[in-house]
Write a protein that holds these residues in place. Structure first.
Motif, PDB file in Angstrom:
ATOM      1  N   PHE A  68     -40.962  25.947 103.497  1.00 33.62           N
ATOM      2  CA  PHE A  68     -41.393  26.113 104.888  1.00 33.62           C
ATOM      3  C   PHE A  68     -40.278  25.755 105.866  1.00 33.62           C
ATOM      4  CE2 PHE A  68     -45.728  26.165 103.139  1.00 33.62           C
ATOM      5  CZ  PHE A  68     -46.249  27.217 103.872  1.00 33.62           C
ATOM      6  N   ALA A  69     -39.419  24.804 105.495  1.00 40.35           N
ATOM      7  CA  ALA A  69     -38.276  24.485 106.347  1.00 40.35           C
ATOM      8  C   ALA A  69     -37.361  25.702 106.470  1.00 40.35           C
ATOM      9  CB  ALA A  69     -37.505  23.299 105.778  1.00 40.35           C
ATOM     10  N   HIS A  70     -37.150  26.393 105.367  1.00 40.31           N
ATOM     11  CA  HIS A  70     -36.334  27.614 105.396  1.00 40.31           C
ATOM     12  C   HIS A  70     -36.985  28.663 106.287  1.00 40.31           C
ATOM     13  CE1 HIS A  70     -34.108  31.154 103.936  1.00 40.31           C
ATOM     14  NE2 HIS A  70     -35.298  31.741 103.881  1.00 40.31           N
ATOM     15  N   ALA A  71     -38.291  28.850 106.124  1.00 41.71           N
ATOM     16  CA  ALA A  71     -38.996  29.860 106.924  1.00 41.71           C
ATOM     17  C   ALA A  71     -38.967  29.506 108.410  1.00 41.71           C
ATOM     18  CB  ALA A  71     -40.434  29.996 106.441  1.00 41.71           C
ATOM     19  N   PHE A  72     -39.096  28.228 108.741  1.00 37.23           N
ATOM     20  CA  PHE A  72     -39.091  27.793 110.135  1.00 37.23           C
ATOM     21  C   PHE A  72     -37.720  28.038 110.770  1.00 37.23           C
ATOM     22  CE2 PHE A  72     -39.284  24.110 113.284  1.00 37.23           C
ATOM     23  CZ  PHE A  72     -40.135  24.778 114.158  1.00 37.23           C
ATOM     24  N   LYS A  73     -36.672  27.771 110.019  1.00 37.54           N
ATOM     25  CA  LYS A  73     -35.313  28.025 110.506  1.00 37.54           C
ATOM     26  C   LYS A  73     -35.093  29.529 110.698  1.00 37.54           C
ATOM     27  CE  LYS A  73     -30.461  27.012 109.352  1.00 37.54           C
ATOM     28  NZ  LYS A  73     -29.941  28.368 109.165  1.00 37.54           N
ATOM     29  N   ALA A  74     -35.555  30.318 109.726  1.00 39.94           N
ATOM     30  CA  ALA A  74     -35.406  31.776 109.830  1.00 39.94           C
ATOM     31  C   ALA A  74     -36.199  32.313 111.016  1.00 39.94           C
ATOM     32  CB  ALA A  74     -35.855  32.445 108.535  1.00 39.94           C
ATOM     33  N   PHE A  75     -37.386  31.752 111.243  1.00 39.88           N
ATOM     34  CA  PHE A  75     -38.179  32.136 112.415  1.00 39.88           C
ATOM     35  C   PHE A  75     -37.416  31.868 113.704  1.00 39.88           C
ATOM     36  CE2 PHE A  75     -40.448  29.628 115.652  1.00 39.88           C
ATOM     37  CZ  PHE A  75     -41.037  30.668 116.378  1.00 39.88           C
ATOM     38  N   ALA A  76     -36.845  30.683 113.820  1.00 39.63           N
ATOM     39  CA  ALA A  76     -36.137  30.312 115.047  1.00 39.63           C
ATOM     40  C   ALA A  76     -34.929  31.225 115.281  1.00 39.63           C
ATOM     41  CB  ALA A  76     -35.710  28.849 114.980  1.00 39.63           C
ATOM     42  N   GLU A  77     -34.201  31.540 114.213  1.00 41.40           N
ATOM     43  CA  GLU A  77     -33.040  32.427 114.340  1.00 41.40           C
ATOM     44  C   GLU A  77     -33.480  33.820 114.783  1.00 41.40           C
ATOM     45  OE1 GLU A  77     -30.286  30.260 110.905  1.00 41.40           O
ATOM     46  OE2 GLU A  77     -31.444  32.063 110.430  1.00 41.40           O
ATOM     47  N   ASP A  78     -34.556  34.309 114.201  1.00 41.00           N
ATOM     48  CA  ASP A  78     -35.078  35.626 114.559  1.00 41.00           C
ATOM     49  C   ASP A  78     -35.585  35.630 116.000  1.00 41.00           C
ATOM     50  OD1 ASP A  78     -36.088  38.369 113.481  1.00 41.00           O
ATOM     51  OD2 ASP A  78     -37.877  37.485 114.397  1.00 41.00           O
ATOM     52  N   CYS A  79     -36.240  34.544 116.388  1.00 39.05           N
ATOM     53  CA  CYS A  79     -36.779  34.429 117.744  1.00 39.05           C
ATOM     54  C   CYS A  79     -35.659  34.508 118.784  1.00 39.05           C
ATOM     55  CB  CYS A  79     -37.543  33.109 117.871  1.00 39.05           C
ATOM     56  SG  CYS A  79     -38.408  32.866 119.437  1.00 39.05           S
ATOM     57  N   VAL A  80     -34.591  33.747 118.570  1.00 37.13           N
ATOM     58  CA  VAL A  80     -33.485  33.723 119.526  1.00 37.13           C
ATOM     59  C   VAL A  80     -32.765  35.067 119.575  1.00 37.13           C
ATOM     60  CG1 VAL A  80     -31.213  32.689 119.965  1.00 37.13           C
ATOM     61  CG2 VAL A  80     -33.165  31.231 119.375  1.00 37.13           C
ATOM     62  N   ALA A  81     -32.681  35.721 118.418  1.00 39.72           N
ATOM     63  CA  ALA A  81     -32.021  37.030 118.374  1.00 39.72           C
ATOM     64  C   ALA A  81     -32.760  38.068 119.208  1.00 39.72           C
ATOM     65  CB  ALA A  81     -31.907  37.503 116.927  1.00 39.72           C
ATOM     66  N   LYS A  82     -34.049  37.816 119.479  1.00 38.90           N
ATOM     67  CA  LYS A  82     -34.867  38.768 120.235  1.00 38.90           C
ATOM     68  C   LYS A  82     -35.248  38.236 121.617  1.00 38.90           C
ATOM     69  CE  LYS A  82     -36.833  40.549 115.938  1.00 38.90           C
ATOM     70  NZ  LYS A  82     -38.040  40.631 115.079  1.00 38.90           N
ATOM     71  N   SER A  83     -34.566  37.220 122.093  1.00 33.28           N
ATOM     72  CA  SER A  83     -34.873  36.570 123.378  1.00 33.28           C
ATOM     73  C   SER A  83     -36.120  35.726 123.223  1.00 33.28           C
ATOM     74  CB  SER A  83     -35.055  37.592 124.498  1.00 33.28           C
ATOM     75  OG  SER A  83     -35.287  36.923 125.721  1.00 33.28           O
ATOM     76  N   CYS A  84     -35.912  34.428 123.056  1.00 33.67           N
ATOM     77  CA  CYS A  84     -36.970  33.516 122.629  1.00 33.67           C
ATOM     78  C   CYS A  84     -37.462  32.647 123.783  1.00 33.67           C
ATOM     79  CB  CYS A  84     -36.432  32.630 121.511  1.00 33.67           C
ATOM     80  SG  CYS A  84     -37.659  31.589 120.726  1.00 33.67           S
ATOM     81  N   GLU A  85     -38.779  32.573 123.933  1.00 32.37           N
ATOM     82  CA  GLU A  85     -39.376  31.718 124.963  1.00 32.37           C
ATOM     83  C   GLU A  85     -39.182  30.236 124.672  1.00 32.37           C
ATOM     84  OE1 GLU A  85     -43.240  32.653 126.823  1.00 32.37           O
ATOM     85  OE2 GLU A  85     -43.435  34.159 125.230  1.00 32.37           O
ATOM     86  N   LEU A  86     -38.840  29.912 123.437  1.00 31.22           N
ATOM     87  CA  LEU A  86     -38.806  28.510 123.025  1.00 31.22           C
ATOM     88  C   LEU A  86     -37.439  27.856 123.186  1.00 31.22           C
ATOM     89  CD1 LEU A  86     -40.953  28.868 119.785  1.00 31.22           C
ATOM     90  CD2 LEU A  86     -41.699  28.029 122.020  1.00 31.22           C
ATOM     91  N   GLY A  87     -36.403  28.643 123.396  1.00 28.12           N
ATOM     92  CA  GLY A  87     -35.072  28.062 123.541  1.00 28.12           C
ATOM     93  C   GLY A  87     -33.994  29.105 123.423  1.00 28.12           C
ATOM     94  N   ASP A  88     -32.769  28.712 123.824  1.00 26.15           N
ATOM     95  CA  ASP A  88     -31.650  29.637 123.831  1.00 26.15           C
ATOM     96  C   ASP A  88     -30.874  29.654 122.521  1.00 26.15           C
ATOM     97  OD1 ASP A  88     -32.203  30.345 126.458  1.00 26.15           O
ATOM     98  OD2 ASP A  88     -30.935  28.745 127.272  1.00 26.15           O
ATOM     99  N   ASP A  89     -31.139  28.700 121.653  1.00 26.27           N
ATOM    100  CA  ASP A  89     -30.504  28.692 120.339  1.00 26.27           C
ATOM    101  C   ASP A  89     -31.533  28.228 119.308  1.00 26.27           C
ATOM    102  OD1 ASP A  89     -30.083  25.653 119.669  1.00 26.27           O
ATOM    103  OD2 ASP A  89     -29.407  25.901 121.745  1.00 26.27           O
ATOM    104  N   PRO A  90     -31.328  28.520 118.023  1.00 27.19           N
ATOM    105  CA  PRO A  90     -32.344  28.198 117.016  1.00 27.19           C
ATOM    106  C   PRO A  90     -32.732  26.721 116.972  1.00 27.19           C
ATOM    107  CG  PRO A  90     -30.749  29.741 116.118  1.00 27.19           C
ATOM    108  CD  PRO A  90     -30.222  29.315 117.461  1.00 27.19           C
ATOM    109  N   ALA A  91     -31.749  25.832 117.114  1.00 23.65           N
ATOM    110  CA  ALA A  91     -32.062  24.404 117.066  1.00 23.65           C
ATOM    111  C   ALA A  91     -32.976  24.007 118.215  1.00 23.65           C
ATOM    112  CB  ALA A  91     -30.772  23.587 117.108  1.00 23.65           C
ATOM    113  N   ALA A  92     -32.742  24.569 119.389  1.00 24.83           N
ATOM    114  CA  ALA A  92     -33.581  24.258 120.549  1.00 24.83           C
ATOM    115  C   ALA A  92     -34.994  24.797 120.357  1.00 24.83           C
ATOM    116  CB  ALA A  92     -32.959  24.849 121.808  1.00 24.83           C
TER     117      ALA A  92
END
Length: 491
Positions: free
Chosen positions: A253-277
């Motif tokens: 799940f940690a891997h999936a969560f990281k992959a989610f964040a990377e995908d989110c930022v690549a598509k303009s993410c409401e949660l932050g400007d970079d995956p860690a954020a």
């Protein structure tokens, strides 16, 4: 689970969803039971429930039925219980029946099959698509525990969840004491063989997903000569301990969560400007819920429910946008979407009642392992999980099966299908719930397994829509073409 609603469920669900078998094994179904099961009287389905918790009417060709199976397989002539079934009739040149278990344990195969018909439409040209509620699930003597599961789900960090868990176990014994000693994977495998006989098939053709791979492996061990064309997708390793299971899934799940964040930022993410954020935003949201739940109508989005809500979309890449939107809304004070996701996970219906998903899962998992981790052991495991994936960390110190009224055993930890037809085992490199490392292990243990590797994301390769996986599986099930050893499908 521990001190939040979700902690009780996470130890039962996300962390122990791959537990093992139950009682005695047998190489054949008792003849007396097989003779009495008869055929299935199919009729229109009248009580199907959709993912929104509301009743629905299925499309054409969908029928429901039931067979009677022994409550205690050691006494085939004794008391019987109903096993609820569903069938989607083949639309083309029929090969026979293909029986599905969609996982859990605790999920309703009847409801799921009615909704998943189009996902298996190609297979439905050649097979009657059949599924069932396993014993102890929903329509098949589903385990009931009064209203205690709702109390656990609604619990907050200051509640005495240890006491609540004891009350939950007592309520399960009070309301379902007859069936509790007779649930579990080995017993369900015996039911599977009676279902095969009732369908009129000499061999069982089977498609198991997630926990369904465990059930299929146990069936193949008990009845290797009855194995037809078997697909086990999102494979479980039945031999892992509670701790191994928990830590491996936490990493998944940690891997999936990281992959989610990377995908989110690549598509303009409401949660932050970079995956860690983006990851920090979700983690900060959950931390705040420990002390200040969000009001949603007359309910609350608690830390525990939010844990389950975040886990739910991580199962499939297609649902990652739901996690982004729901988390962003909750950060702004609207917990409606996250609460809806948690309801989907826990089987809460539109009228406020619950399916037996959570209670059935608890009963089957506790029956299927002799392990009963102590408070200290659970706390130690949770500390390790917190370092891997904090969102799965357990708040508190009670274990899911600590107070369970029925002892479990490890009968289904042994899987060996020597003598069976080839069994196709599929593992996904990005599967969070059943991490890839379990697929080669199950393949090895079966002795007759053939491993197929999917390099993409999500829980379950066939339902990812990957063309390579689909064509490989369809060719095997409809034409008997066994995949070459080492077959790999790119994402």
């Amino acid at each position: 689970m521990k001190k939040s609603a979700v902690t009780f469920l996470l130890s039962a669900v996300a962390l122990t969803a791959c537990s093992t078998g139950t009682t005695t094994t047998s190489s054949s179904t008792p003849a007396a039971a097989e003779k009495t099961v008869g055929t299935v009287a199919w009729s229109p389905c009248t009580d199907l429930i959709g993912p929104d918790g509301k009743p629905f009417t299925p499309g054409p060709g969908v029928e429901c039925g039931k067979i009677q199976v022994p409550l205690d397989h050691a006494k085939p002539g004794g008391e019987k219980i109903d096993l609820a079934l569903i069938r989607v009739k083949a639309t083309g040149d029929r090969l026979g029946s293909l029986v599905f278990n969609f996982g859990g344990p605790g999920g309703s195969g009847v409801d799921t099959m009615a909704l998943a018909t189009q996902s298996f439409a190609n297979l439905g040209k050649r097979y009657d698509l059949v599924s069932f509620d396993p014993r102890g699930v929903d329509r098949s003597s589903g385990v009931k525990c009064g209203g205690e599961i709702e109390k656990l789900l609604a619990a907050g960090v200051d509640d005495d969840v240890d006491r609540m868990a004891k009350e939950f176990a007592r309520a399960c014994e009070r309301d379902s004491g007859k069936v509790l000693p007779h649930v579990g994977t080995v017993q369900a495998a015996k039911d599977l063989d009676l279902l095969r006989a009732a369908l009129g098939d000499d061999e069982l053709n089977y498609f198991g997903l997630s926990y369904g791979t465990q059930l299929g492996g146990v069936y193949a061990t008990q009845y290797p000569g009855k194995v037809g064309r078997f697909v086990l997708d999102a494979a479980l390793d039945p031999t892992v301990t509670f701790e191994e299971r928990a830590l491996t899934q936490a990493a998944g799940f940690a891997h999936a969560f990281k992959a989610f964040a990377e995908d989110c930022v690549a598509k303009s993410c409401e949660l932050g400007d970079d995956p860690a954020a983006a990851q920090r935003a979700v983690e900060t949201l959950l931390d705040g819920l420990k002390t200040k739940p969000i009001k949603v109508g007359n309910r609350e989005l608690t830390y525990g429910l939010a844990q389950l809500a975040v886990i739910t979309p991580l199962y499939a890449k297609a649902s990652w946008p739901l996690l982004e939107r729901a988390s962003a809304a909750a950060i702004k004070g609207d917990g409606t979407a996250l609460l809806t996701l948690s309801d989907l996970y826990t089987g809460r219906r539109a009228d406020g009642t619950y399916s037996t998903m959570m209670t059935s899962l608890q009963a089957i998992n506790c029956a299927d392992t002799a392990e009963r981790p102590t408070v200290a052991e659970t706390a130690r495991i949770s500390d390790k999980i917190r370092k891997i994936f904090p969102i799965l960390a357990i708040e508190g110190s009670i274990t899911a099966c600590a107070h369970w009224p029925v002892p479990g055993d490890d009968a289904a930890k042994h899987v060996d299908a020597t003598g069976s037809a080839p069994i196709v085992v599929i593992g996904g490199k990005g599967d969070p719930a059943t991490p890839y490392k379990w697929a080669p292990e199950l393949t090895r243990q079966l002795k007759t397994g053939v491993l197929v590797t999917y390099e993409g994301e999500g829980h379950g390769a066939y339902l990812s829509g990957n063309a390579c996986v689909r064509s490989t599986v369809d060719a095997y099930l409809t034409e008997g073409k066994v995949p070459a050893a080492g077959t790999t499908c790119a994402a």
